[in-house]
Scaffold this motif. Structure first.
Motif, PDB file in Angstrom:
ATOM      1  N   SER A 145       9.993   6.577 -25.391  1.00  0.00           N
ATOM      2  CA  SER A 145      10.869   7.000 -26.479  1.00  0.00           C
ATOM      3  C   SER A 145      11.846   5.866 -26.761  1.00  0.00           C
ATOM      4  O   SER A 145      12.133   5.041 -25.893  1.00  0.00           O
ATOM      5  N   GLY A 146      12.311   5.804 -27.988  1.00  0.00           N
ATOM      6  CA  GLY A 146      13.260   4.761 -28.349  1.00  0.00           C
ATOM      7  C   GLY A 146      12.597   3.413 -28.478  1.00  0.00           C
ATOM      8  O   GLY A 146      11.432   3.302 -28.867  1.00  0.00           O
ATOM      9  N   GLU A 147      13.345   2.384 -28.114  1.00  0.00           N
ATOM     10  CA  GLU A 147      12.870   1.004 -28.261  1.00  0.00           C
ATOM     11  C   GLU A 147      12.614   0.330 -26.926  1.00  0.00           C
ATOM     12  O   GLU A 147      12.624  -0.882 -26.821  1.00  0.00           O
ATOM     13  N   GLU A 148      12.387   1.128 -25.890  1.00  0.00           N
ATOM     14  CA  GLU A 148      12.110   0.581 -24.561  1.00  0.00           C
ATOM     15  C   GLU A 148      10.917   1.286 -23.932  1.00  0.00           C
ATOM     16  O   GLU A 148      10.736   2.490 -24.106  1.00  0.00           O
ATOM     17  N   LEU A 149      10.136   0.517 -23.217  1.00  0.00           N
ATOM     18  CA  LEU A 149       9.052   1.068 -22.408  1.00  0.00           C
ATOM     19  C   LEU A 149       9.493   1.001 -20.954  1.00  0.00           C
ATOM     20  O   LEU A 149       9.810  -0.079 -20.460  1.00  0.00           O
ATOM     21  N   ASP A 150       9.535   2.133 -20.289  1.00  0.00           N
ATOM     22  CA  ASP A 150       9.844   2.152 -18.864  1.00  0.00           C
ATOM     23  C   ASP A 150       8.521   2.045 -18.118  1.00  0.00           C
ATOM     24  O   ASP A 150       7.745   2.999 -18.060  1.00  0.00           O
ATOM     25  N   ILE A 151       8.257   0.862 -17.563  1.00  0.00           N
ATOM     26  CA  ILE A 151       6.958   0.617 -16.925  1.00  0.00           C
ATOM     27  C   ILE A 151       6.995   0.800 -15.410  1.00  0.00           C
ATOM     28  O   ILE A 151       6.012   0.519 -14.729  1.00  0.00           O
ATOM     29  N   GLY A 152       8.091   1.296 -14.880  1.00  0.00           N
ATOM     30  CA  GLY A 152       8.228   1.464 -13.429  1.00  0.00           C
ATOM     31  C   GLY A 152       7.156   2.348 -12.822  1.00  0.00           C
ATOM     32  O   GLY A 152       6.526   1.990 -11.827  1.00  0.00           O
ATOM     33  N   GLN A 153       6.915   3.528 -13.407  1.00  0.00           N
ATOM     34  CA  GLN A 153       5.912   4.440 -12.861  1.00  0.00           C
ATOM     35  C   GLN A 153       4.509   3.861 -13.012  1.00  0.00           C
ATOM     36  O   GLN A 153       3.675   3.999 -12.129  1.00  0.00           O
ATOM     37  N   MET A 154       4.261   3.168 -14.113  1.00  0.00           N
ATOM     38  CA  MET A 154       2.960   2.539 -14.320  1.00  0.00           C
ATOM     39  C   MET A 154       2.688   1.484 -13.243  1.00  0.00           C
ATOM     40  O   MET A 154       1.592   1.404 -12.704  1.00  0.00           O
ATOM     41  N   VAL A 155       3.709   0.689 -12.924  1.00  0.00           N
ATOM     42  CA  VAL A 155       3.551  -0.345 -11.896  1.00  0.00           C
ATOM     43  C   VAL A 155       3.245   0.302 -10.545  1.00  0.00           C
ATOM     44  O   VAL A 155       2.322  -0.120  -9.848  1.00  0.00           O
ATOM     45  N   LEU A 156       3.987   1.333 -10.176  1.00  0.00           N
ATOM     46  CA  LEU A 156       3.741   2.022  -8.901  1.00  0.00           C
ATOM     47  C   LEU A 156       2.354   2.656  -8.871  1.00  0.00           C
ATOM     48  O   LEU A 156       1.633   2.539  -7.870  1.00  0.00           O
ATOM     49  N   ASP A 157       1.970   3.320  -9.958  1.00  0.00           N
ATOM     50  CA  ASP A 157       0.642   3.943  -9.997  1.00  0.00           C
ATOM     51  C   ASP A 157      -0.455   2.910  -9.783  1.00  0.00           C
ATOM     52  O   ASP A 157      -1.397   3.131  -9.022  1.00  0.00           O
ATOM     53  N   ASN A 158      -0.347   1.777 -10.447  1.00  0.00           N
ATOM     54  CA  ASN A 158      -1.366   0.736 -10.302  1.00  0.00           C
ATOM     55  C   ASN A 158      -1.341   0.105  -8.916  1.00  0.00           C
ATOM     56  O   ASN A 158      -2.389  -0.225  -8.366  1.00  0.00           O
ATOM     57  N   LEU A 159      -0.158  -0.050  -8.331  1.00  0.00           N
ATOM     58  CA  LEU A 159      -0.074  -0.555  -6.952  1.00  0.00           C
ATOM     59  C   LEU A 159      -0.779   0.391  -5.988  1.00  0.00           C
ATOM     60  O   LEU A 159      -1.578  -0.038  -5.151  1.00  0.00           O
ATOM     61  N   PHE A 160      -0.495   1.678  -6.108  1.00  0.00           N
ATOM     62  CA  PHE A 160      -1.101   2.649  -5.205  1.00  0.00           C
ATOM     63  C   PHE A 160      -2.617   2.704  -5.374  1.00  0.00           C
ATOM     64  O   PHE A 160      -3.356   2.829  -4.401  1.00  0.00           O
ATOM     65  N   LEU A 161      -3.095   2.600  -6.608  1.00  0.00           N
ATOM     66  CA  LEU A 161      -4.534   2.647  -6.849  1.00  0.00           C
ATOM     67  C   LEU A 161      -5.258   1.416  -6.328  1.00  0.00           C
ATOM     68  O   LEU A 161      -6.452   1.468  -6.039  1.00  0.00           O
ATOM     69  N   ASN A 162      -4.560   0.303  -6.208  1.00  0.00           N
ATOM     70  CA  ASN A 162      -5.196  -0.945  -5.783  1.00  0.00           C
ATOM     71  C   ASN A 162      -4.912  -1.318  -4.337  1.00  0.00           C
ATOM     72  O   ASN A 162      -5.289  -2.408  -3.902  1.00  0.00           O
ATOM     73  N   LEU A 163      -4.270  -0.426  -3.592  1.00  0.00           N
ATOM     74  CA  LEU A 163      -4.037  -0.693  -2.170  1.00  0.00           C
ATOM     75  C   LEU A 163      -5.366  -0.725  -1.425  1.00  0.00           C
ATOM     76  O   LEU A 163      -6.259   0.083  -1.701  1.00  0.00           O
ATOM     77  N   PRO A 164      -5.511  -1.636  -0.476  1.00  0.00           N
ATOM     78  CA  PRO A 164      -6.738  -1.615   0.334  1.00  0.00           C
ATOM     79  C   PRO A 164      -6.751  -0.365   1.219  1.00  0.00           C
ATOM     80  O   PRO A 164      -5.704   0.148   1.608  1.00  0.00           O
ATOM     81  N   VAL A 165      -7.947   0.120   1.519  1.00  0.00           N
ATOM     82  CA  VAL A 165      -8.084   1.311   2.357  1.00  0.00           C
ATOM     83  C   VAL A 165      -7.514   1.043   3.742  1.00  0.00           C
ATOM     84  O   VAL A 165      -6.815   1.873   4.315  1.00  0.00           O
ATOM     85  N   TYR A 166      -7.814  -0.112   4.271  1.00  0.00           N
ATOM     86  CA  TYR A 166      -7.237  -0.548   5.537  1.00  0.00           C
ATOM     87  C   TYR A 166      -7.017  -2.047   5.455  1.00  0.00           C
ATOM     88  O   TYR A 166      -7.615  -2.734   4.649  1.00  0.00           O
ATOM     89  N   SER A 167      -6.148  -2.552   6.307  1.00  0.00           N
ATOM     90  CA  SER A 167      -5.799  -3.969   6.275  1.00  0.00           C
ATOM     91  C   SER A 167      -6.250  -4.657   7.553  1.00  0.00           C
ATOM     92  O   SER A 167      -6.119  -4.099   8.646  1.00  0.00           O
ATOM     93  N   LYS A 168      -6.790  -5.867   7.397  1.00  0.00           N
ATOM     94  CA  LYS A 168      -7.189  -6.684   8.542  1.00  0.00           C
ATOM     95  C   LYS A 168      -6.428  -7.995   8.473  1.00  0.00           C
ATOM     96  O   LYS A 168      -6.314  -8.590   7.409  1.00  0.00           O
ATOM     97  N   CYS A 169      -5.941  -8.443   9.627  1.00  0.00           N
ATOM     98  CA  CYS A 169      -5.166  -9.681   9.668  1.00  0.00           C
ATOM     99  C   CYS A 169      -6.020 -10.900   9.335  1.00  0.00           C
ATOM    100  O   CYS A 169      -5.526 -11.875   8.779  1.00  0.00           O
ATOM    101  N   SER A 170      -7.312 -10.838   9.654  1.00  0.00           N
ATOM    102  CA  SER A 170      -8.242 -11.916   9.295  1.00  0.00           C
ATOM    103  C   SER A 170      -9.653 -11.342   9.269  1.00  0.00           C
ATOM    104  O   SER A 170      -9.918 -10.287   9.850  1.00  0.00           O
ATOM    105  N   GLY A 171     -10.541 -12.050   8.625  1.00  0.00           N
ATOM    106  CA  GLY A 171     -11.918 -11.585   8.507  1.00  0.00           C
ATOM    107  C   GLY A 171     -12.665 -11.533   9.824  1.00  0.00           C
ATOM    108  O   GLY A 171     -13.610 -10.772   9.978  1.00  0.00           O
ATOM    109  N   ASP A 172     -12.224 -12.321  10.802  1.00  0.00           N
ATOM    110  CA  ASP A 172     -12.920 -12.352  12.086  1.00  0.00           C
ATOM    111  C   ASP A 172     -12.107 -11.711  13.216  1.00  0.00           C
ATOM    112  O   ASP A 172     -12.314 -12.015  14.388  1.00  0.00           O
ATOM    113  N   CYS A 173     -11.209 -10.800  12.884  1.00  0.00           N
ATOM    114  CA  CYS A 173     -10.411 -10.104  13.904  1.00  0.00           C
ATOM    115  C   CYS A 173     -11.336  -9.262  14.777  1.00  0.00           C
ATOM    116  O   CYS A 173     -12.164  -8.506  14.290  1.00  0.00           O
TER     117      CYS A 173
END
Length: 169
Positions: free
Chosen positions: A100-128
């Motif tokens: 609404s108005g002349e501003e786009l509040d992109i905060g929720q969009m950024v969080l949604d995209n961060l959560f959707l792109n999180l890895p399922v699990y994290s590994k410190c290196s490929g050969d751990c």
């Protein structure tokens, strides 16, 4: 996180660009605590088509993570593209964000995209190598002397006798 889109509203078709660094603090998603080693960087390009805004861009972040195999903390890079739409009055079935108005509040969009792109699990290196399942030592730093049964007895072997080999049923 707000984008001022006053000029684009007056001139449909005009492309706007923005580069932001925003501290998101500590976030929680599905029981997972999410903290950032540095503020995420958002590069966005947006255009007004007379009905709404199309936003495209890239989010780059560095997460404070813990290895799923060895448990050591490490900094994990995360970068992905996004493509979203903002309209004045989105319907319930619309897959877009409202503004609404002349501003786009992109905060929720950024969080949604961060959560959707999180890895399922994290590994410190490929050969751990992770931790020893017997003594718990870190197999990346020491070679333990635990005797591990590489081939265990088949847990389904007892079911074998239920089969009627060469017998008519």
């Amino acid at each position: 996180m707000k984008l001022n889109v006053a000029q684009e509203l007056k001139q449909p078709g005009r492309v706007g660009r923005s580069h932001m660094e925003q501290d998101l603090g500590c976030q929680e998603y599905m029981g997972r605590a999410l903290s950032f080693a540095s503020p995420p960087v958002i590069d966005v390009e947006y255009i007004y088509d007379g009905e709404g805004f199309n936003l495209r861009g890239t989010i780059t972040a560095r997460l404070n993570s813990e290895c799923a195999l060895c448990g050591k903390p490490f900094t994990e890079p995360l970068s992905f593209d996004f493509d979203e739409r903002f309209v004045r009055e989105p319907g319930e079935d619309d897959e877009c964000y409202g503004y609404s108005g002349e501003e786009l509040d992109i905060g929720q969009m950024v969080l949604d995209n961060l959560f959707l792109n999180l890895p399922v699990y994290s590994k410190c290196s490929g050969d751990c190598k992770g931790l020893c399942p017997v003594c718990g030592c870190d197999l990346n730093t020491v070679q333990c002397s635990c005797v591990r049964e590489e081939v265990k007895e088949n847990p389904f072997a007892a079911l074998e006798q239920l089969l009627y080999h060469d017998k008519e049923v």
